[in-house]
Design a protein around this motif. Structure first.
Motif, mmCIF file in Angstrom:
data_model
loop_
_atom_site.group_PDB
_atom_site.id
_atom_site.type_symbol
_atom_site.label_atom_id
_atom_site.label_comp_id
_atom_site.label_asym_id
_atom_site.label_seq_id
_atom_site.Cartn_x
_atom_site.Cartn_y
_atom_site.Cartn_z
ATOM 1 N N UNK A 46 0.834 -1.188 0.093
ATOM 2 C CA UNK A 46 0.087 0.037 0.020
ATOM 3 C C UNK A 46 0.867 1.219 -0.044
ATOM 4 N N UNK A 47 0.829 2.104 -1.131
ATOM 5 C CA UNK A 47 1.615 3.182 -1.074
ATOM 6 C C UNK A 47 1.352 4.196 -0.093
ATOM 7 N N UNK A 48 2.505 4.500 0.922
ATOM 8 C CA UNK A 48 2.083 5.312 1.806
ATOM 9 C C UNK A 48 3.211 6.443 2.201
ATOM 10 N N UNK A 49 3.172 7.646 1.568
ATOM 11 C CA UNK A 49 4.454 8.544 1.826
ATOM 12 C C UNK A 49 4.748 8.744 3.298
ATOM 13 N N UNK A 50 3.987 8.560 4.102
ATOM 14 C CA UNK A 50 4.247 8.881 5.400
ATOM 15 C C UNK A 50 5.696 8.073 6.057
ATOM 16 N N UNK A 51 5.666 6.988 5.668
ATOM 17 C CA UNK A 51 6.974 5.989 5.992
ATOM 18 C C UNK A 51 8.075 6.723 5.513
ATOM 19 N N UNK A 52 8.253 7.342 4.488
ATOM 20 C CA UNK A 52 9.701 8.131 4.084
ATOM 21 C C UNK A 52 9.655 9.147 5.003
ATOM 22 N N UNK A 261 8.095 8.060 -12.077
ATOM 23 C CA UNK A 261 7.733 9.535 -11.860
ATOM 24 C C UNK A 261 7.801 10.575 -12.858
ATOM 25 N N UNK A 262 9.140 10.224 -13.691
ATOM 26 C CA UNK A 262 9.374 10.978 -15.027
ATOM 27 C C UNK A 262 8.453 10.609 -16.031
ATOM 28 N N UNK A 263 8.171 9.338 -16.171
ATOM 29 C CA UNK A 263 7.249 9.080 -17.275
ATOM 30 C C UNK A 263 5.896 9.703 -16.973
ATOM 31 N N UNK A 264 5.293 9.610 -15.749
ATOM 32 C CA UNK A 264 4.052 10.119 -15.550
ATOM 33 C C UNK A 264 4.052 11.547 -15.622
ATOM 34 N N UNK A 265 5.067 12.315 -15.270
ATOM 35 C CA UNK A 265 5.447 13.872 -15.294
ATOM 36 C C UNK A 265 5.183 14.067 -16.743
ATOM 37 N N UNK A 266 5.949 13.366 -17.446
ATOM 38 C CA UNK A 266 5.717 13.951 -19.164
ATOM 39 C C UNK A 266 4.227 13.633 -19.559
ATOM 40 N N UNK A 267 3.472 13.138 -18.970
ATOM 41 C CA UNK A 267 2.073 12.949 -19.352
ATOM 42 C C UNK A 267 1.196 13.715 -18.756
ATOM 43 N N UNK A 268 1.803 14.625 -17.761
ATOM 44 C CA UNK A 268 0.965 15.478 -17.141
ATOM 45 C C UNK A 268 0.226 14.962 -15.867
ATOM 46 N N UNK A 269 0.695 13.774 -15.386
ATOM 47 C CA UNK A 269 0.099 13.020 -14.142
ATOM 48 C C UNK A 269 1.017 13.150 -13.154
ATOM 49 N N UNK A 270 0.630 13.602 -12.032
ATOM 50 C CA UNK A 270 1.572 13.663 -10.731
ATOM 51 C C UNK A 270 1.658 12.453 -9.872
ATOM 52 N N UNK A 271 0.346 11.610 -10.022
ATOM 53 C CA UNK A 271 0.311 10.166 -9.128
ATOM 54 C C UNK A 271 -0.063 9.225 -10.065
ATOM 55 N N UNK A 272 0.169 7.861 -9.589
ATOM 56 C CA UNK A 272 -0.418 6.871 -10.194
ATOM 57 C C UNK A 272 -1.669 6.565 -9.978
ATOM 58 N N UNK A 273 -2.323 6.053 -10.929
ATOM 59 C CA UNK A 273 -3.948 6.040 -10.691
ATOM 60 C C UNK A 273 -3.822 4.629 -9.941
ATOM 61 N N UNK A 274 -3.235 3.819 -9.931
ATOM 62 C CA UNK A 274 -3.081 2.440 -9.221
ATOM 63 C C UNK A 274 -2.775 2.619 -7.941
ATOM 64 N N UNK A 275 -1.785 3.758 -7.623
ATOM 65 C CA UNK A 275 -1.682 3.949 -6.104
ATOM 66 C C UNK A 275 -2.902 4.644 -5.638
ATOM 67 N N UNK A 276 -3.573 5.514 -6.213
ATOM 68 C CA UNK A 276 -4.856 5.854 -5.808
ATOM 69 C C UNK A 276 -5.819 4.520 -5.576
ATOM 70 N N UNK A 277 -5.888 3.803 -6.417
ATOM 71 C CA UNK A 277 -6.706 2.492 -6.458
ATOM 72 C C UNK A 277 -6.509 1.870 -5.267
#
Length: 371
Positions: A46-52, A261-277
């Motif tokens: 489960x993606x959780x930026x709080x850990x870092x 992250x670079x790939x998504x940024x090039x597409x104008x997306x800041x976060x992965x849809x899968x992470x949100x899901x």
């Protein structure tokens, strides 16, 4: 570990999404029905930026996120409740899951065959839910027959089951899933024992085309099909819908985090849809996270919503729950704002809580126990 089943009609992107969620290529994704026969299973962090953030405060050597299990289930077709396609296998597999991720095709592509010849996400949702409801009706009618004789002879348990089935069946006959029906708290153990497919919590994954992801993510209602799904899911099931592009997510599988992250940024997306899901499914399952941190590790621990402090301690070790004395608690937001436990203690944000404390998502905890 709780399971979420990925379901949908054939060729809507289920197996592609499963591969993306599990960061693997376990599931065959092909342009024909039933390319998934046996369910694929994968453990997903489960993606959780709080850990870092906590790790930097504590100087932790490693991070350990929470995890849940995803199951890629064979595509359903109309008539599955009567055995059409892989219907019986589909229904048996979904019965073993704790929640449903229903993938809904929201993209046009002449090269990818839709089972019904056209793209209509609301029709697809109604087909799947109708099949789940029909399967529930069949199961309840059989169960009623088996309990009726005992109920008439005075067996209290059987009598209660028959009463609840008689309440449920008209609701299902009207085409309404069991999850939209309210029950008294004391009746819920009986209802859970029915193992109803249409009672499972559901989230809808709107699978959009690669070139539509940025716009649909920024403003879901700007995408006509996504807007329809969001409105329909909320109105009829009180359910959430999230936007993903399974094809893009699959392309991220072999990339490092930085490359992704670079790939998504090039597409104008800041976060992965899968992470949100994944995060949405985690909460849909009624799961919450508390955190521990130190020099050795920073870790996310999974609890159920409403768990008290002793139960949370027991997730680490049964001895912690058995010998629970107290918990030292500070919320992540307070800890990171103030910068250390010492400063949190001075500000009165670090507290000592007892056995009746209900743990909150994001609590940073340390337990005192004696065995």
């Amino acid at each position: 570990m709780l399971k979420a089943g990925i379901v949908g009609l054939p060729n809507v992107g289920k197996s592609t999404l499963f591969n993306a969620v599990t960061r693997s290529r376990k599931a065959e994704a092909a342009n024909y029905p039933f390319c998934t026969i046996d369910p694929n299973v994968g453990v997903v962090t489960v993606p959780d930026p709080r850990l870092a953030v906590l790790s930097k405060l504590s100087g932790s050597q490693k991070l350990i996120p929470a995890a849940i299990e995803f199951v890629d289930i064979a595509g359903l077709v109309k008539g599955a409740s009567e055995g059409a396609g892989l219907g019986n296998q589909f229904l048996a597999n979904i019965r073993e899951t704790d929640a449903i991720v229903q993938v809904v095709r929201c993209f046009e592509n002449d090269d990818i065959i839709h089972e019904l010849g056209s793209v209509d996400p609301i029709r697809d949702i109604e087909i799947i839910n109708s099949e789940l409801i029909l399967a529930d009706i069949t199961a309840l009618e059989k169960r009623r027959q088996s309990r009726e004789k005992k109920a008439k002879s005075g067996d209290k348990e059987s009598k209660k089951e028959v009463e609840l089935i008689d309440l449920l069946l008209p609701h299902l006959y009207d085409g309404k899933p069991a999850i939209t029906m309210s029950f008294a708290t004391e009746d819920m153990p009986y209802v859970r024992d029915f193992f109803l497919l249409s009672a499972k919590r559901t989230i809808y994954a709107c699978n959009v085309a690669e070139d539509e992801l940025a716009g649909a993510t920024a403003d879901p209602d700007s995408h006509a099909l996504v807007a329809k799904v969001r409105s329909f899911a909320a109105e009829h099931f009180g359910a959430e819908a999230v936007v993903i592009s399974a094809r893009i997510e699959e392309e991220l599988i072999d990339l490092s985090d930085e490359e992704a992250k670079e790939f998504l940024a090039d597409m104008g997306v800041t976060d992965s849809g899968v992470s949100t899901l994944i995060r949405a499914v985690y909460h849909l399952l009624g799961l919450r996270t508390y955190l521990t941190t130190g020099e050795k590790e920073t870790r996310a621990w999974t609890i159920k919503e409403g768990d008290k402090a002793p139960a949370a301690a027991g997730v680490i070790h049964t001895d912690f729950e058995r010998g629970f004395i107290a918990a030292e608690v500070v919320h992540f937001d307070d800890l990171t704002t103030l910068g250390s436990k010492a400063l949190a203690r001075e500000a009165g944000k670090l507290r000592i809580e007892g056995k009746e404390y209900t743990v909150k998502d994001g609590d940073v905890m340390e337990f005192r126990f004696n065995v």
